[in-house]
Design a protein around this motif. Structure first.
Motif, PDB file in Angstrom:
ATOM      1  N   SER A  97      -1.248  -0.032  -3.780  1.00  0.00           N
ATOM      2  CA  SER A  97      -1.996  -1.203  -4.217  1.00  0.00           C
ATOM      3  C   SER A  97      -2.771  -1.826  -3.053  1.00  0.00           C
ATOM      4  N   THR A  98      -3.781  -2.608  -3.389  1.00  0.00           N
ATOM      5  CA  THR A  98      -4.538  -3.343  -2.370  1.00  0.00           C
ATOM      6  C   THR A  98      -4.097  -4.797  -2.304  1.00  0.00           C
ATOM      7  N   LYS A  99      -3.111  -5.166  -3.125  1.00  0.00           N
ATOM      8  CA  LYS A  99      -2.616  -6.546  -3.159  1.00  0.00           C
ATOM      9  C   LYS A  99      -1.093  -6.538  -3.101  1.00  0.00           C
ATOM     10  N   PRO A 100      -0.484  -7.633  -2.620  1.00  0.00           N
ATOM     11  CA  PRO A 100       0.975  -7.756  -2.678  1.00  0.00           C
ATOM     12  C   PRO A 100       1.474  -7.703  -4.123  1.00  0.00           C
ATOM     13  N   GLU A 125       0.841  -1.198   0.000  1.00  0.00           N
ATOM     14  CA  GLU A 125       0.000   0.000   0.000  1.00  0.00           C
ATOM     15  C   GLU A 125       0.879   1.252   0.000  1.00  0.00           C
ATOM     16  N   ILE A 126       1.957   1.218   0.800  1.00  0.00           N
ATOM     17  CA  ILE A 126       2.861   2.366   0.897  1.00  0.00           C
ATOM     18  C   ILE A 126       3.643   2.561  -0.401  1.00  0.00           C
ATOM     19  N   SER A 127       4.194   1.472  -0.918  1.00  0.00           N
ATOM     20  CA  SER A 127       5.116   1.566  -2.052  1.00  0.00           C
ATOM     21  C   SER A 127       4.421   1.697  -3.397  1.00  0.00           C
ATOM     22  N   HIS A 128       3.273   1.052  -3.540  1.00  0.00           N
ATOM     23  CA  HIS A 128       2.619   0.988  -4.852  1.00  0.00           C
ATOM     24  C   HIS A 128       1.198   1.538  -4.873  1.00  0.00           C
ATOM     25  N   HIS A 134       1.345  -8.858 -11.077  1.00  0.00           N
ATOM     26  CA  HIS A 134       2.356  -9.141 -12.104  1.00  0.00           C
ATOM     27  C   HIS A 134       3.706  -8.501 -11.782  1.00  0.00           C
ATOM     28  N   ASP A 135       4.079  -8.484 -10.514  1.00  0.00           N
ATOM     29  CA  ASP A 135       5.376  -7.963 -10.119  1.00  0.00           C
ATOM     30  C   ASP A 135       6.037  -8.973  -9.197  1.00  0.00           C
ATOM     31  N   ILE A 136       7.339  -8.862  -9.030  1.00  0.00           N
ATOM     32  CA  ILE A 136       8.070  -9.796  -8.181  1.00  0.00           C
ATOM     33  C   ILE A 136       8.036  -9.286  -6.751  1.00  0.00           C
ATOM     34  N   CYS A 137       7.593 -10.103  -5.815  1.00  0.00           N
ATOM     35  CA  CYS A 137       7.494  -9.713  -4.414  1.00  0.00           C
ATOM     36  C   CYS A 137       8.703 -10.261  -3.658  1.00  0.00           C
ATOM     37  N   PRO A 138       9.533  -9.404  -3.065  1.00  0.00           N
ATOM     38  CA  PRO A 138      10.712  -9.890  -2.348  1.00  0.00           C
ATOM     39  C   PRO A 138      10.345 -10.817  -1.197  1.00  0.00           C
ATOM     40  N   LEU A 171      14.091  -4.983  -8.638  1.00  0.00           N
ATOM     41  CA  LEU A 171      13.947  -3.573  -8.984  1.00  0.00           C
ATOM     42  C   LEU A 171      12.461  -3.253  -9.117  1.00  0.00           C
ATOM     43  N   HIS A 172      11.998  -2.269  -8.385  1.00  0.00           N
ATOM     44  CA  HIS A 172      10.599  -1.837  -8.413  1.00  0.00           C
ATOM     45  C   HIS A 172      10.516  -0.342  -8.694  1.00  0.00           C
ATOM     46  N   ILE A 173       9.304   0.113  -9.005  1.00  0.00           N
ATOM     47  CA  ILE A 173       9.011   1.540  -8.997  1.00  0.00           C
ATOM     48  C   ILE A 173       8.168   1.805  -7.764  1.00  0.00           C
ATOM     49  N   HIS A 174       8.668   2.632  -6.846  1.00  0.00           N
ATOM     50  CA  HIS A 174       7.987   2.931  -5.587  1.00  0.00           C
ATOM     51  C   HIS A 174       7.487   4.369  -5.569  1.00  0.00           C
TER      52      HIS A 174
END
Length: 428
Positions: free
Chosen positions: A49-52, A44-47, A57-61, A75-78
């Motif tokens: 989003s309401t989902k991990p 929620e903070i970084s994206h 369709h992103d890689i979750c550490p 590598l993400h866009i935050h």
């Protein structure tokens, strides 16, 4: 655990197994001042989003760390107070020694200096998945001494990527030295690369420092290395294997000290098979290949790229693309990639008298959908044969892609060899 976080010199947060933020270190609070994070979900903070991440369709550490039970780097866009940013997230899981259950997850967040997710007047820009995959590889190889090989179509920005690798490396205080390998003769190649002594050959009126010497302590970028003739490949291989060279006209060996980055739009593996590129040299330069996406593969970045390029083009100052113009460009194939986009925008800026660039200011080919018919399947005595339709289509597609056989083969979904055979047959 909060005290452990404060020993880290980079922004870091502590997560529970259900993605809630339990603590943030001083560096995180300083960098993201004003952001309330405790008790909130990391996604929620970084994206926003309401989902991990793994659910969009992103890689979750955290998910990767739990499944693989080893450190993760992605590598993400935050989201940040400064807007969206490219960040490298390093994750470390802490498990219960007895049960093996995940207790906590630490995420260390490093801002990427390699690219921008916003309109920028210099450097690389992008947000698309294809761009981010390439950028992640850049981030991984840059801090090392490993030789990087940049692969991709002409016009995809290989020199910018090579410059980014240099800027992120421990050698960034020394020079980044680009060498254009296309069209170099044997004598010119040695003189340019290794330098020469006064009187070494006719016209050598003074000693000259070579590019290898100029790159000492820094990065040597060999652009279009696939164009180096075989005899010169031997000299380059000797330089890489021994780390020494001699100026033309000198017998004294010099010590080389550079980080190597190469680039080519050619299929070096196929050239090795055909005997046009040395296999030993190929293995020397291809330790870490990075595929640069074509503009077509990252078409979602088009508005961002176009806006950034308009800021870099002197005659386009203050101009912007209309939504209709962006729509036109989005349907174009861009065989020349970003370089072609820049040329199109510069021409359009000159055609537009006002501040807005509209479809009528763009070249004709940009206003025609890719593959729009220049031929009909109808013949005078009925329909054309499939063989003739294919011949005409390949002729048109080849013209559109400007002779870049690899790019055309990828676009058509066939191998480069199959395309070569079809083109040979079509032209016979």
């Amino acid at each position: 655990m909060a005290q452990l976080l404060d020993t880290l010199e980079e922004p870091a947060i502590l997560l529970s197994p259900d993605y809630r933020v339990l603590a943030a270190n001083r560096c995180y609070r300083r960098n993201y001042e004003g952001r309330e994070v405790l008790g909130r979900y990391c996604y929620e903070i970084s994206h926003g989003s309401t989902k991990p991440c793994s659910g969009v369709h992103d890689i979750c550490p955290l998910k990767g760390g739990l499944e693989l039970r080893e450190p993760q780097r992605v590598l993400h866009i935050h989201h940040s107070p400064r807007g969206d940013e490219h960040v490298e997230v390093e994750g470390r899981a802490i498990f219960d020694e007895d049960s093996g259950d995940l207790l906590y997850y630490i995420e260390i967040i490093r801002h990427s200096r390699a690219a921008s997710a916003h309109v920028d007047e210099e450097g690389m820009v992008g947000r698309s998945e294809a761009f981010n995959r390439m950028l992640e590889l850049v981030q991984r190889v840059a801090p090392s001494e490993t030789a990087a090989l940049l692969l991709g179509e002409s016009g995809t920005g290989k020199e910018l990527v090579a410059q980014a690798i240099h800027d992120l490396s421990p050698r960034n205080r020394a020079l980044f030295v680009p060498v254009e390998c296309s069209g170099l003769t044997e004598s010119l190649f040695e003189s340019q690369l290794f330098g020469h002594e006064k009187g070494a050959f006719t016209g050598a009126h003074a000693a000259k420092t070579g590019l290898v010497e100029s790159a000492r302590g820094g990065t040597l970028f060999l652009d279009e290395i696939g164009d180096i003739p075989l005899p010169l490949q031997v000299k380059l291989l000797r330089l890489l294997e021994t780390g020494t060279y001699r100026r033309v006209g000198s017998v004294d060996p010099q010590q080389a000290d550079f980080r190597l980055v190469c680039a080519t739009h050619r299929d070096l593996k196929q050239m090795v098979e055909e005997g046009r590129f040395r296999q030993d040299l190929y293995y020397r330069i291809s330790t870490f290949p990075i595929e640069l996406p074509s503009l077509q593969a990252r078409i979602d970045d088009l508005p961002l790229l176009a806006a950034s390029l308009l800021k870099r083009i002197k005659v386009a100052e203050g101009k912007r693309l209309s939504s209709d113009a962006i729509a036109c460009l989005s349907g174009y194939a861009f065989p020349g990639n970003i370089r072609e986009l820049r040329n199109i925008l510069e021409r359009a800026a000159l055609m537009a008298d006002g501040d807005e660039i509209r479809p009528e200011h763009l070249p004709d080919e940009c206003r025609r959908p890719y593959g729009a018919g220049e031929f009909s399947v109808e013949a005078e005595d009925g329909l054309l044969s499939l063989e003739e339709v294919e011949r005409r289509y390949l002729e048109q597609a080849s013209k559109q892609f400007g002779g870049d056989r690899k790019a055309l083969a990828e676009r058509l979904g066939i191998s480069e060899r199959t395309l070569f055979r079809k083109l040979q047959k079509a032209r016979s």
